[in-house]
Design an enzyme around this catalytic site. Sequence first.
Site, PDB file in Angstrom:
ATOM      1  N   GLU A 224       6.726   4.855   3.602  1.00 12.85           N
ATOM      2  CA  GLU A 224       5.802   4.587   4.713  1.00 12.85           C
ATOM      3  C   GLU A 224       6.363   5.101   6.024  1.00 12.85           C
ATOM      4  O   GLU A 224       6.949   4.347   6.809  1.00 12.85           O
ATOM      5  CB  GLU A 224       5.503   3.084   4.819  1.00 12.85           C
ATOM      6  CG  GLU A 224       4.632   2.579   3.694  1.00 12.85           C
ATOM      7  CD  GLU A 224       4.167   1.136   3.903  1.00 12.85           C
ATOM      8  OE1 GLU A 224       4.551   0.503   4.908  1.00 12.85           O
ATOM      9  OE2 GLU A 224       3.402   0.662   3.042  1.00 12.85           O
ATOM     10  N   GLU A 318       1.706   1.911  -3.415  1.00 11.57           N
ATOM     11  CA  GLU A 318       1.966   0.500  -3.098  1.00 11.57           C
ATOM     12  C   GLU A 318       0.725  -0.133  -2.482  1.00 11.57           C
ATOM     13  O   GLU A 318       0.023   0.481  -1.679  1.00 11.57           O
ATOM     14  CB  GLU A 318       3.126   0.398  -2.096  1.00 11.57           C
ATOM     15  CG  GLU A 318       3.526  -1.045  -1.799  1.00 11.57           C
ATOM     16  CD  GLU A 318       4.530  -1.134  -0.653  1.00 11.57           C
ATOM     17  OE1 GLU A 318       5.613  -0.511  -0.752  1.00 11.57           O
ATOM     18  OE2 GLU A 318       4.213  -1.822   0.354  1.00 11.57           O
TER      19      GLU A 318
HETATM   20  C1  IDC Z   1       8.375  -6.214   2.763  1.00 10.51           C
HETATM   21  C2  IDC Z   1       8.866  -7.308   1.854  1.00 10.51           C
HETATM   22  C3  IDC Z   1       9.668  -8.283   2.649  1.00 10.51           C
HETATM   23  C4  IDC Z   1      10.769  -7.522   3.368  1.00 10.51           C
HETATM   24  C5  IDC Z   1      10.162  -6.423   4.221  1.00 10.51           C
HETATM   25  C6  IDC Z   1      11.196  -5.564   4.931  1.00 10.51           C
HETATM   26  O1  IDC Z   1       7.778  -7.914   1.247  1.00 10.51           O
HETATM   27  O2  IDC Z   1      10.208  -9.277   1.813  1.00 10.51           O
HETATM   28  O3  IDC Z   1      11.456  -8.425   4.189  1.00 10.51           O
HETATM   29  O4  IDC Z   1       9.431  -5.550   3.391  1.00 10.51           O
HETATM   30  O5  IDC Z   1      11.953  -4.830   4.082  1.00 10.51           O
HETATM   31  C7  IDC Z   1       5.003  -2.493   3.133  1.00 10.51           C
HETATM   32  C8  IDC Z   1       6.319  -1.977   2.748  1.00 10.51           C
HETATM   33  C9  IDC Z   1       7.125  -3.007   2.031  1.00 10.51           C
HETATM   34  C10 IDC Z   1       6.908  -4.371   2.624  1.00 10.51           C
HETATM   35  C11 IDC Z   1       5.460  -4.755   2.386  1.00 10.51           C
HETATM   36  C12 IDC Z   1       5.101  -6.149   2.882  1.00 10.51           C
HETATM   37  O6  IDC Z   1       6.271  -0.770   2.012  1.00 10.51           O
HETATM   38  O7  IDC Z   1       8.478  -2.646   2.112  1.00 10.51           O
HETATM   39  O8  IDC Z   1       7.735  -5.271   1.950  1.00 10.51           O
HETATM   40  N1  IDC Z   1       4.626  -3.768   3.043  1.00 10.51           N
HETATM   41  O9  IDC Z   1       5.308  -6.257   4.251  1.00 10.51           O
HETATM   42  N2  IDC Z   1       4.010  -1.813   3.646  1.00 10.51           N
HETATM   43  C13 IDC Z   1       2.992  -2.648   3.920  1.00 10.51           C
HETATM   44  C14 IDC Z   1       3.367  -3.913   3.533  1.00 10.51           C
END
Ligand code: IDC
Length: 731
Positions: A224, A318
């Site tokens: 992302e 994702e």
């Molecule tokens: C989130 C995880 C969370 C973590 C955070 C930072 O759920 O536990 O603390 O990342 O690393 C994304 C991302 C994905 C995110 C997820 C939810 O690709 O890494 O995971 N998210 O926030 N994009 C949209 C949502």
Amino acid sequence: MSSIIRPWSRVCAAIAAGAMMAAGCATGVATVSAQSAAAAQSAAASSADYAQVMKSYTADASGDQLAYAVNGELKDVAYKDTPVGRHGKLSIGKAAGFSAPTVLDEHGQPFQLRGASTHGVQWFPQYISRDAFQSLRDEWGINMVRLALYPREGGYLQGSQAKMDAKIEEAVNAANELGMYVILDWHVLNYNPNGDADKAEEFFTKYATKYKNLKNVLYEIANEPTSTSWYDGSGNDLYTYSKRLTKAIRATGNQSIVICGTNTWSQDVDAVAAKPLSADGLTNVAYTLHFYAGTHYDNIKNKLRTALAAGTPVFVTEFGITDASGWGGIDIANANDWMTLLTRNNISYAAWSLCNKGEGASYLKESTSKTSKWTGSELSTSGIWLVNTSRRIQAVIGGTSQSSGTETGGSATEPTTDPSTDPTPDPTPDPTPSEPTTPTVPTEPTKPSEPQTTTTGLTAEAAVSSDWGMGANVNVTVNNPSDATYTGGWKVEFDLDGTITNLWCGKIVSHTGNHYVVSDASWNASIAPKHGTSFGFGMTKAPTSSALPANLTVNGVAAGASGDSSKVSGSTDSSADSSKDSSKDSNGQKTSDDQKTNSSDTKPADTKPSDGQSSDGQPSDGQPSDAKPAASALTAEAKVNSNWAVGATVQVVVNNKTDAAHEGGWTIEFDLDGDITNLWNGTIASHKGNHYVITNASWNGTIAAKQNATLGFTMSKSLFASAEPTNVTVR
Ligand code: IDC
């Protein structure tokens, strides 16, 4: 009225409603009769068929209750029946029915990856194991695992490289043994990946080289990104990064799918079309769209639609059913809407995330300590929903709601290459793959001496499941009585004293006079040992005609006297006496008169079945003297009942607004920006280019005064094409 509704009637009725469930295309029929031993025709797999199945999927998964058993059981699946065993090496290419290139399997058929994304591997390495992946494969309907490899946040470039390298190896070996696909996701989160481009290039060069000969590894080069557009000419944009990384991967000789992140947390997939990597000669490249159902609605769906219409291959590496934080805000209805959109466009997906972290996106409850072989009560809302969704899609595409670990369909043909020359090792019989890593020793050796496949020896049987005089439903079962899986597609031929109005779970190859040739529907081209697969059709006929197909052959060999083998099944609900069954609709399902929109078809005994059935589709000349209105007194209106981007259901009403009955049949003509895939209550008399000529069915050629006849059809079309028939005329 009989309370018995047969499965075929239900399927047929579902088709009429524009919602065919391919799950109704039963396999496992044990009856065997007429014999054939001809070599199979290698049925040309039609991606249009596949698209039709995809369209039939309507997501309505619950997050509260499991619709499938999750008991923590692992299954013994032969490699050839695993996802990779069946679908092989994937590519990105064009397929009929899809506006943008899409994921194709080794046989050139559209193929949807249904994935589970891990959480950050540096934080949750315990879920990366063969047993965890196998649980997902065998009970969750999952055929791909995505490894979230964060470069930052304490990840690959910040102290965890050795640990993550070991987990990558374990994951790829496990996936390879289990016949699952795996994505290596360079989990860039919230920055311009050009900053780490040297390191990323090093990482992907290493793994593209290492896994060059594996069919099942895909490369996601930036999860992302933010802070830079897809292309701005600066040399610091995502186009520049993506081109560099893809070239580095290709330089190793690795041609596997590469997936490129897009700006704004992989939402700006609509920006790619202006500068795609394909213009630089780079192939097998897809572009990322991510969504979280609690946050992303039409604004992001429209980006997807725009991208697809512009020909951009999209991959949802994702998504979550929560809001974008991953913590809460679950929106099941919107998640289901998204999944329908994805599935109908053959877009592969991976759900966030495989762990028990106390956040809504985690598949497992926080209290769940097990890292594999989970049981239902250990799953969160996200986990339950993922099982329900993925199993459902697997069932629809696979053609059976009973399937779990094995892919029972979705591909038209088995690999034609000799497995021994296959560069991806089958790890079950041979524990030493040519790929340089060392796989763990398989636990379930198969018996390689057993015959694996055959292309001969099918038998066929026809049965009339219901007959209401002027129409019937017929079921034809193709059996494989041998001990080996039948591969290569099948073709059934027969003569029919009537006209097929719609056919499911097969494909009409040709229809000349009363002779029909029907082939498999691509997803049921292969038949398991000692199993059968069925197709069915609805037909119109004269009340005195038999609905039984005659001169039945399978793969060109006479199937014996079809009259012997054919039978009217379920005597309680079948009747050759049309007068008793005049309340059945064209699909053989009983309806009450007050439910009907078409009053003219409630009294088939009063109609003249052969009128209006002349071969040119014109009403016959011999109109009864009391037929006062000229044919032109009829009017017609078409209405699009439902429209799902690449398909629609359309209803056409033929009105007789006069005070006298219209007799002698009717003919409608119109132009259509798409192809009719199923039609009911009418007969296609001709179809040239986009022009259709439709005549009445045998039972609705007469329209009483001030009444109407209603016909309907489902169609396939391109994304922005209108489903509305144009230049409609009726006579
Ligand atoms: C989130 C995880 C969370 C973590 C955070 C930072 O759920 O536990 O603390 O990342 O690393 C994304 C991302 C994905 C995110 C997820 C939810 O690709 O890494 O995971 N998210 O926030 N994009 C949209 C949502």
